[in-house]
Design a protein around this motif. Structure first.
Motif, mmCIF file in Angstrom:
data_model
loop_
_atom_site.group_PDB
_atom_site.id
_atom_site.type_symbol
_atom_site.label_atom_id
_atom_site.label_comp_id
_atom_site.label_asym_id
_atom_site.label_seq_id
_atom_site.Cartn_x
_atom_site.Cartn_y
_atom_site.Cartn_z
ATOM 1 N N ALA A 396 -77.982 36.909 -26.304
ATOM 2 C CA ALA A 396 -76.592 36.990 -25.392
ATOM 3 C C ALA A 396 -75.642 36.124 -26.204
ATOM 4 O O ALA A 396 -74.551 36.692 -26.461
ATOM 5 C CB ALA A 396 -76.908 36.466 -24.275
ATOM 6 N N CYS A 399 -74.737 37.744 -29.716
ATOM 7 C CA CYS A 399 -73.763 39.301 -29.533
ATOM 8 C C CYS A 399 -72.397 38.734 -29.023
ATOM 9 O O CYS A 399 -71.519 39.326 -29.686
ATOM 10 C CB CYS A 399 -74.556 39.645 -28.243
ATOM 11 N N TYR A 443 -70.553 47.119 -30.682
ATOM 12 C CA TYR A 443 -71.804 47.220 -29.813
ATOM 13 C C TYR A 443 -72.738 48.053 -30.931
ATOM 14 O O TYR A 443 -73.889 47.923 -30.932
ATOM 15 C CB TYR A 443 -71.674 47.723 -28.376
ATOM 16 N N GLN A 446 -74.237 46.162 -33.545
ATOM 17 C CA GLN A 446 -74.884 45.124 -33.058
ATOM 18 C C GLN A 446 -76.562 45.911 -32.799
ATOM 19 O O GLN A 446 -77.516 45.132 -32.945
ATOM 20 C CB GLN A 446 -74.487 44.390 -31.638
ATOM 21 N N SER A 447 -76.235 47.247 -32.466
ATOM 22 C CA SER A 447 -77.644 47.864 -32.227
ATOM 23 C C SER A 447 -78.402 48.225 -33.232
ATOM 24 O O SER A 447 -79.538 48.333 -33.477
ATOM 25 C CB SER A 447 -77.408 49.307 -31.445
ATOM 26 N N VAL A 452 -79.367 44.669 -29.664
ATOM 27 C CA VAL A 452 -79.243 45.434 -28.227
ATOM 28 C C VAL A 452 -79.571 46.848 -28.493
ATOM 29 O O VAL A 452 -79.911 47.379 -29.552
ATOM 30 C CB VAL A 452 -77.636 45.546 -28.151
ATOM 31 N N PHE A 458 -73.563 52.451 -23.714
ATOM 32 C CA PHE A 458 -72.630 51.331 -23.673
ATOM 33 C C PHE A 458 -71.301 51.994 -23.876
ATOM 34 O O PHE A 458 -70.317 51.584 -23.300
ATOM 35 C CB PHE A 458 -72.820 50.297 -24.868
ATOM 36 N N LEU A 476 -68.510 44.985 -20.170
ATOM 37 C CA LEU A 476 -69.357 45.282 -21.126
ATOM 38 C C LEU A 476 -70.811 45.314 -20.384
ATOM 39 O O LEU A 476 -71.537 44.309 -20.503
ATOM 40 C CB LEU A 476 -69.161 44.102 -22.277
ATOM 41 N N TYR A 478 -73.960 45.393 -21.585
ATOM 42 C CA TYR A 478 -74.975 45.285 -22.349
ATOM 43 C C TYR A 478 -76.465 45.234 -22.169
ATOM 44 O O TYR A 478 -76.688 45.063 -20.896
ATOM 45 C CB TYR A 478 -74.921 43.857 -22.828
ATOM 46 N N PHE A 480 -79.450 44.133 -23.892
ATOM 47 C CA PHE A 480 -80.432 43.514 -24.833
ATOM 48 C C PHE A 480 -81.526 44.030 -24.996
ATOM 49 O O PHE A 480 -82.214 44.742 -24.274
ATOM 50 C CB PHE A 480 -80.405 41.896 -24.469
#
Length: 496
Positions: A396, A399, A443, A446-447, A452, A458, A476, A478, A480
């Motif tokens: 977290a 991110c 996002y 980030q995946s 995530v 998302f 948001l 999220y 994770f």
């Protein structure tokens, strides 16, 4: 279209012919952020550092000069750098409580040596080896032990020959407070397999450290004064209610380092000396997702070292990928005795009590098994596993830091206009809807880092609203990444 594209550092008033190109790195930053760790512990009065003021560590030798040889801070820096030589290390030194008490113990030698050899004494996992010659009396050997101890670097105690009892060595923790009670005195820890045995004619009786009292009351004010520098992890050696409360207050989500207005984050990590029964009887542990505690049973290595080693492994894992499960990672701790090692059922129980676990391999290597937080129940008193694992908090943090940096690079300093507004190409203006799309795009990235999951979900659920007055609020959703903890299978066999 004049002014619709902004070229950094190029004046639109220029009339001199030419070709002018500016290099803009605002969208190109893919650097990995080095993690920053803050060791919190006690220094000695002989150290040159200023108590209550954090400073960047320059390594073990620097720590000895700043905080005093054998101090908690110096030992924790030494332990930390045994594992992690990459990440940025800071130290917040605390002075001993003025009216605190130092823990004391005793080593009593009796008899006369009937053979030559070596006396293998330990303070924690630090070896104090003393040559013994046949005919040496207990008093002579005691004096030699004190001399040998003086050459052991960073020893957390002082040794002195007792003035009234022949053959007795008085052991005193260098720092006052409860941490000194956790230093174990040992004899022949490696046993005959390690060629360690007491020379004939000599008997050794150990009285373990006790009596240390009053950890620094300045901890809360020192934490409050560390400023707005982000510290990802905060290893420390304290287990009293006051100290744990100080960390909880400093790191809380409402007005502490994890609140939206601060975004400074951090995870406190410590170790607990005690049996399984002692650990399960810790009724005062806070429900706090920002604290991690490892019970270490009767491991000769002390709580200062354990906390530093765990933090070092965590920092390296966080640097690699915060979602990676911190399991099966070795630390250079001396293992507990066979009787002191927690069996599977005990470790499973500890994990439900908000405590972390370790295992010991057949070769005697200590390995982190699972790092949990002390968060067990929510505000309603109901069981809550949402913050069970430390990896959730680490992921977290990374991110949110990443999203903050990305949005700042994309729309920092922009004009905010209503959704649906026509924005000319290159104009420094945006809408709430566009910011929502930027969040979804990040996002998605980030995946790809495996922080995530389910980016399409998302993107479909993210909400961005223009609140007026230049403010945009984001929802948001999220998800994770999880950690793989268990594989269970049914091995069904036949006998054809």
């Amino acid at each position: 279209m004049s002014g619709s594209i902004t070229v950094p550092n190029y004046p639109d008033t220029n009339r001199v012919p030419g070709f002018y190109f500016a290099l803009d790195n605002s969208r190109a930053n893919t650097a990995t952020q080095v993690r920053r760790v803050l060791i919190v512990g006690q220094m000695l009065a002989t150290g040159s550092a200023t108590a209550g003021t954090p400073s960047l560590s320059a390594g073990p030798s620097d720590a000895i000069a700043k905080y005093g040889a054998g101090s908690q801070c110096a030992r924790m820096v030494q332990a930390y750098r045994q594992v992690d030589t990459v990440n940025e290390l800071w130290v917040l030194p605390l002075a001993d409580e003025a009216d605190g008490t130092a823990a004391t113990g005793k080593i009593l030698l009796t008899g006369t040596a009937t053979e030559s050899g070596t006396l293998w004494l330990y303070v924690g996992d630090s070896l104090v080896s003393t040559a013994v010659t046949a005919g040496d009396t207990a008093a002579t050997i005691a004096e030699n032990v004190v001399t040998a101890a003086a050459s052991v670097s960073n020893l957390p105690v002082s040794l002195a020959v007792d003035a009234t009892t022949a053959g007795q060595i008085d052991v005193t923790a260098l720092n006052k407070g409860e941490v000194g009670n956790t230093f174990l005195l040992g004899l022949n820890l490696l046993g005959t397999a390690g060629a360690q045995a007491t020379p004939g004619g000599i008997t050794v009786t150990l009285t373990q450290m006790t009596g240390g009292a009053q950890n620094p009351s300045t901890l809360a004010s020192a934490l409050a004064g560390i400023g707005d520098r982000v510290y990802d992890l905060m290893p420390h050696p304290f287990m009293d209610v006051t100290s744990l409360t100080a960390f909880k207050t400093n790191l809380n989500d409402v007005d502490g380092r994890w609140c939206p207005l601060e975004q400074l984050y951090g995870q406190a990590i410590t170790a607990y000396r005690g049996t399984y029964g002692d650990a399960t009887g810790l009724t005062y542990l806070p429900d706090d997702q920002h604290q991690t505690i490892m019970p270490i049973s009767d491991s000769p290595s002390d709580v200062c070292q354990w906390a530093a080693w765990i933090a070092a492994r965590t920092a390296l894992s966080m640097l690699s990928n915060p979602a990676l499960p911190i399991t099966g990672l070795s630390i250079p701790a001396m293992p507990p005795t066979d009787a002191g090692r927690f069996i599977r059922d005990q470790r499973n129980s500890l994990l439900y009590d908000g405590l972390s676990t370790f295992t010991v391999s057949d070769s005697g290597t200590v390995m982190i098994e699972r790092l949990t937080t002390t968060y067990r129940t929510n505000a309603s008193g109901q069981a809550d596993n949402s913050y069970l694992d430390i990896e959730t908090l680490l992921t977290a943090q990374v991110c949110l830091q990443d999203l903050r940096s990305y949005l700042a690079a994309c729309v920092g300093g922009y004009i905010l206009v209503a959704d649906g507004s026509k924005i000319p190409a290159g104009a420094q203006a945006t809408t709430a809807a566009l910011i929502g799309k930027l969040a979804a795009a990040r996002y998605q990235w980030q995946s790809t880092q495996m922080w995530v999951q389910n980016p399409d979900e998302f993107a479909a659920a993210v909400v961005a609203t223009n609140e007026g007055g230049g403010g945009v609020k984001l929802f948001l959703p999220y998800q994770f990444a999880n950690q793989l903890w268990v594989i269970a299978g049914d091995c069904q066999f036949t006998k054809p």
